[in-house]
Design a protein around this motif. Structure first.
Motif, mmCIF file in Angstrom:
data_model
loop_
_atom_site.group_PDB
_atom_site.id
_atom_site.type_symbol
_atom_site.label_atom_id
_atom_site.label_comp_id
_atom_site.label_asym_id
_atom_site.label_seq_id
_atom_site.Cartn_x
_atom_site.Cartn_y
_atom_site.Cartn_z
ATOM 1 N N ALA A 287 34.801 49.052 50.773
ATOM 2 C CA ALA A 287 34.774 48.165 51.932
ATOM 3 C C ALA A 287 34.535 46.723 51.507
ATOM 4 N N ALA A 288 33.668 46.516 50.507
ATOM 5 C CA ALA A 288 33.398 45.166 50.018
ATOM 6 C C ALA A 288 34.619 44.582 49.319
ATOM 7 N N ALA A 289 35.342 45.421 48.596
ATOM 8 C CA ALA A 289 36.550 44.947 47.916
ATOM 9 C C ALA A 289 37.605 44.501 48.921
ATOM 10 N N ASP A 290 37.667 45.193 50.050
ATOM 11 C CA ASP A 290 38.601 44.781 51.099
ATOM 12 C C ASP A 290 38.159 43.482 51.762
ATOM 13 N N ALA A 291 36.820 43.318 51.916
ATOM 14 C CA ALA A 291 36.294 42.151 52.627
ATOM 15 C C ALA A 291 36.260 40.902 51.757
ATOM 16 N N VAL A 292 35.979 41.078 50.463
ATOM 17 C CA VAL A 292 35.848 39.938 49.544
ATOM 18 C C VAL A 292 36.960 40.029 48.510
#
Length: 346
Positions: free
Chosen positions: A164-169
């Motif tokens: 999820a963090a890779a998608d967001a950042v």
């Protein structure tokens, strides 16, 4: 040799930062008692921090603050017949449970409240050195026989949180620095560095080529949106969009976090990201200053500090000089020095 306890209860209701700091000791407890059943009792809103964890058998939650809810959870706990009960909070509700539950081994945290009161009320320092809260936890669990193993224990992040963090950042462009995160929120207004100062600092960071990210919970959405509207290039505003573990994973992808004395500070350091943190009503002796070698605490020495145990009280002079006196330029200098220092992970 494994610890001689078959079933262990650890009590810590809040707050988020304190629970994040507790995680390394829970992991060490599991290592020292691999076959034991380990339960944690905490507030329902923080249970998500332990999603997909491998070191607790169950996370029990308490929802309300009234005597009925306390009686309900006490009956639930009494049926478990614990061999060891650990009160890692030391407040009235946790103490009520601690004293009412039967167990062969019971231990509770020492928070040195007398020294804290003397420093706040009388400006008399009775502390014998600074003991970080992580060390208080280590001393507590040492009473059970848990060894204080060397080396840093980071907050475990499930693959779903990192995804999820890779998608967001998005990843930084080749040759570009990692982004810098900013968390302007805090539960108590007295702990917040001024909004205008955050805006100016983010402009300074952007002017030096750093992309900026805003982090916070649902309570920070409006404030952070107003800050984002004043900064160009516009920061990536993730406020209210991520879970606790996803926020930690996003902070793991950042070069640093700029924050108040609040939960994001401990969340960032728990994944190895250094911080520049602003301290006003609280002081180093309370045990919540940054722990990583590259992290920086900014404060203003005033005779009125500390004025509160956790920032809940209003500034007695109505000026918040302890925080307003910290200029954006001073903060930028601290951030630039941190970013220029090479990272060495433990």
């Amino acid at each position: 040799m494994p610890l001689p306890y078959a079933k262990i209860l650890v009590i810590r209701f809040s707050s988020l930062g304190d629970i994040v700091l507790l995680v390394p000791e829970l992991i060490r407890l599991r290592r020292a008692a691999p076959d034991a059943v380990i339960h944690l009792l905490t507030r329902a809103r923080w249970a998500e921090l332990f999603a997909e964890n491998t070191y607790l058998d169950e996370v029990l939650t308490i929802d309300g603050r009234g005597p009925g809810e306390l009686a309900r959870i006490r009956c639930r706990l009494a049926r478990e017949r614990y061999d060891a009960v650990v009160d890692a909070h030391g407040v009235l509700r946790s103490l009520a449970l601690y004293h009412s539950l039967r167990a062969p081994r019971k231990i509770m945290i020492d928070k040195n409240e007398i020294a804290k009161f003397a420093l706040i009320a009388g400006k008399t320092n009775l502390y014998r050195g600074v003991v970080p809260h992580t060390e208080r936890y280590a001393r507590l669990f040492a009473k059970l026989g848990v060894p204080a193993a060397g080396g840093r224990v980071d907050l475990p992040l499930p693959a779903s949180a990192r995804a999820a963090a890779a998608d967001a950042v998005p990843p930084s462009a080749p040759g570009a620095p990692e982004p810098v995160a900013f968390a302007p929120g805090a539960r108590w207004e007295t702990k917040r560095w001024p909004r205008e100062s955050y805006i100016e600092l983010m402009r300074l960071a952007a002017g030096r080529g750093y992309s900026t990210i805003l982090i916070g919970g649902s309570a920070d959405v409006e404030t952070n949106a107003g800050i984002a509207a004043e900064v160009s290039p516009a920061p990536l505003d993730l406020t209210g969009r991520l879970s606790i573990l996803e926020s930690a994973a996003a902070l793991e992808r950042c070069a640093a976090l700029v924050t108040n004395d609040s939960a994001p500070l401990h969340l960032a350091e728990s994944v190895g990201t250094p911080v520049v943190a602003f301290y006003g009503p609280t002081v180093r002796e309370f045990g919540y200053f940054p722990r990583l070698p590259r992290s920086v605490a900014l404060e203003t020495e005033l005779r009125c500090r500390p004025c509160s145990r956790n920032g809940a009280r209003r500034c007695p002079y109505g000026t918040k000089e302890c925080l307003t006196a910290i200029s954006p330029r001073r903060a930028m200098d601290a951030l630039a020095a941190l970013l220029a220092e090479p990272e060495v992970r433990a």
